[in-house]
Design a protein around this motif. Sequence first.
Motif, PDB file in Angstrom:
ATOM      1  N   ASP A 253       0.707  -1.326  -0.171  1.00 25.70           N
ATOM      2  CA  ASP A 253      -0.174   0.115   0.013  1.00 25.70           C
ATOM      3  C   ASP A 253       0.633   1.226   0.064  1.00 25.70           C
ATOM      4  OD1 ASP A 253      -2.473  -1.005   0.086  1.00 25.70           O
ATOM      5  OD2 ASP A 253      -2.219  -1.475   1.885  1.00 25.70           O
ATOM      6  N   THR A 254       2.203   1.171  -0.066  1.00 29.08           N
ATOM      7  CA  THR A 254       2.995   2.323  -0.103  1.00 29.08           C
ATOM      8  C   THR A 254       2.684   3.201  -1.152  1.00 29.08           C
ATOM      9  OG1 THR A 254       4.833   1.063   1.281  1.00 29.08           O
ATOM     10  CG2 THR A 254       5.396   3.013   0.280  1.00 29.08           C
ATOM     11  N   LYS A 257      -2.480   0.133  -4.428  1.00 27.85           N
ATOM     12  CA  LYS A 257      -3.605  -0.526  -3.609  1.00 27.85           C
ATOM     13  C   LYS A 257      -3.487  -1.816  -3.519  1.00 27.85           C
ATOM     14  CE  LYS A 257      -6.150   3.835  -4.542  1.00 27.85           C
ATOM     15  NZ  LYS A 257      -7.541   4.352  -4.948  1.00 27.85           N
ATOM     16  N   ALA A 258      -3.329  -2.281  -2.545  1.00 29.93           N
ATOM     17  CA  ALA A 258      -3.381  -3.685  -2.276  1.00 29.93           C
ATOM     18  C   ALA A 258      -4.545  -4.471  -2.748  1.00 29.93           C
ATOM     19  CB  ALA A 258      -2.755  -4.351  -0.673  1.00 29.93           C
ATOM     20  N   ASN A 259      -5.693  -3.832  -2.359  1.00 31.64           N
ATOM     21  CA  ASN A 259      -6.800  -4.616  -2.860  1.00 31.64           C
ATOM     22  C   ASN A 259      -7.510  -4.247  -4.057  1.00 31.64           C
ATOM     23  OD1 ASN A 259      -6.840  -5.622  -0.203  1.00 31.64           O
ATOM     24  ND2 ASN A 259      -7.947  -3.750   0.758  1.00 31.64           N
ATOM     25  N   ASP A 260      -6.729  -3.592  -5.176  1.00 25.99           N
ATOM     26  CA  ASP A 260      -7.396  -2.997  -6.132  1.00 25.99           C
ATOM     27  C   ASP A 260      -5.879  -3.363  -7.138  1.00 25.99           C
ATOM     28  OD1 ASP A 260      -8.113  -1.772  -8.612  1.00 25.99           O
ATOM     29  OD2 ASP A 260      -8.771  -0.114  -7.653  1.00 25.99           O
ATOM     30  N   THR A 261      -5.804  -4.218  -7.757  1.00 26.33           N
ATOM     31  CA  THR A 261      -5.003  -4.787  -8.778  1.00 26.33           C
ATOM     32  C   THR A 261      -5.058  -4.084 -10.330  1.00 26.33           C
ATOM     33  OG1 THR A 261      -6.426  -6.799  -9.558  1.00 26.33           O
ATOM     34  CG2 THR A 261      -4.537  -6.999  -7.784  1.00 26.33           C
ATOM     35  N   LEU A 280      14.563  -3.657  -2.338  1.00 23.03           N
ATOM     36  CA  LEU A 280      13.210  -3.467  -3.334  1.00 23.03           C
ATOM     37  C   LEU A 280      12.797  -4.875  -3.956  1.00 23.03           C
ATOM     38  CD1 LEU A 280      13.740  -0.146  -4.871  1.00 23.03           C
ATOM     39  CD2 LEU A 280      12.640  -0.567  -2.759  1.00 23.03           C
ATOM     40  N   GLY A 281      13.821  -5.815  -4.249  1.00 21.40           N
ATOM     41  CA  GLY A 281      13.450  -6.942  -4.855  1.00 21.40           C
ATOM     42  C   GLY A 281      12.568  -8.058  -4.013  1.00 21.40           C
ATOM     43  N   SER A 286       4.782  -4.322  -4.605  1.00 20.68           N
ATOM     44  CA  SER A 286       4.651  -2.823  -4.062  1.00 20.68           C
ATOM     45  C   SER A 286       4.598  -2.004  -5.180  1.00 20.68           C
ATOM     46  CB  SER A 286       5.853  -2.506  -3.121  1.00 20.68           C
ATOM     47  OG  SER A 286       5.490  -3.461  -2.011  1.00 20.68           O
ATOM     48  N   PHE A 287       5.057  -2.249  -6.480  1.00 22.47           N
ATOM     49  CA  PHE A 287       5.354  -1.589  -7.686  1.00 22.47           C
ATOM     50  C   PHE A 287       4.247  -1.858  -8.744  1.00 22.47           C
ATOM     51  CE2 PHE A 287       9.315  -2.583  -5.649  1.00 22.47           C
ATOM     52  CZ  PHE A 287       9.489  -1.667  -4.765  1.00 22.47           C
ATOM     53  N   ILE A 288       3.415  -2.785  -8.446  1.00 21.64           N
ATOM     54  CA  ILE A 288       2.601  -3.212  -9.730  1.00 21.64           C
ATOM     55  C   ILE A 288       1.884  -2.138 -10.404  1.00 21.64           C
ATOM     56  CG2 ILE A 288       2.536  -5.582  -9.079  1.00 21.64           C
ATOM     57  CD1 ILE A 288      -0.379  -5.153  -7.899  1.00 21.64           C
ATOM     58  N   CYS A 289       1.598  -1.077  -9.612  1.00 25.35           N
ATOM     59  CA  CYS A 289       0.630   0.039 -10.183  1.00 25.35           C
ATOM     60  C   CYS A 289       1.453   1.005 -10.953  1.00 25.35           C
ATOM     61  CB  CYS A 289      -0.093   0.658  -9.166  1.00 25.35           C
ATOM     62  SG  CYS A 289       0.859   1.527  -7.792  1.00 25.35           S
TER      63      CYS A 289
END
Length: 299
Positions: A253-254, A257-261, A280-281, A286-289
């Motif tokens: 969530d940094t 949004k964890a609940n919204d892929t 970071l690996g 955490s970076f999919i958005c």
Amino acid sequence: MKTLQSTLLLFLFVPLIKPAPPSQQDSRNIYDYGTDNLEETFFSQDYEDKYLDGKSTKEKETMIIVPDEKSFQLQKDETITPLPPKKENDEMPTCLLCVCLSGSVYCEEVDIDAVPPLPKESAYLYARFNKIKKLTAKDFADIPNLRRLDFTGNLIEDIEDGTFSKLSLLEELTLAENQLLKLPVLPPKLTLFNAKYNKIKSRGIKANTFKKLHNLSFLYLDHNALESVPLNLPESLRVIHLQFNNITSITDDTFCKANDTSYIRDRIEEIRLEGNPVILGKHPNSFICLKRLPIGSYI
């Protein structure tokens, strides 16, 4: 006829009569008189040449060096008469110490230890590299048109709550290279906030510090002492600099949004996290958005 003859005889005999030679005494008297007269003539000439010419020269020099009475009095009056007092307002001391130009005030490297009184029409203040230690609410209470403040390179340790509360037009706030441990409440229209090279820790940033800054595009908090990424970063951000802090972890969530892929954070152009102990690996979700991966260590 007899008269004419007598006259002719007189003209014939007169040239033959010579005057008796003068005696020695008479000759000496004539000589002495002539000498005295000659000396008097030379003395008179010398007197005229030296004394009179000297007097004339002196008078000329006097005219050059010493002004006449009227000029002297004028010069005296100019020397003694004080200048008329200037009509100064509250803005003048600052504009004499600093440079005021078309709504901008430049107070850079003038060793001030507090914010000086500003002209009411000021829109930009550059007070870089001074000795300011504290910012207070009264510093900007009567300057509602400020749009940019730059306090880079001061000694600021504390900023009173409400210092920027009346600055509804403020767009850029730079507090880089100071001694800050925490952040104040920030004005709502900020587009740029720069507080790099301070001593700010995560506990010095409230959870909602950035949440309502819907225009914030550039956030610079690098080279501080943050242990985590600040919460509730606004969607408007394009650049986030957090390098060289003490950040040890991030969550899903940094930045996303964890609940919204399906959520995409398309405005972010750059995130810098190098120089932190976080790997970071270990946090791929955490970076999919993001369109671009953050800069930092992945292994």
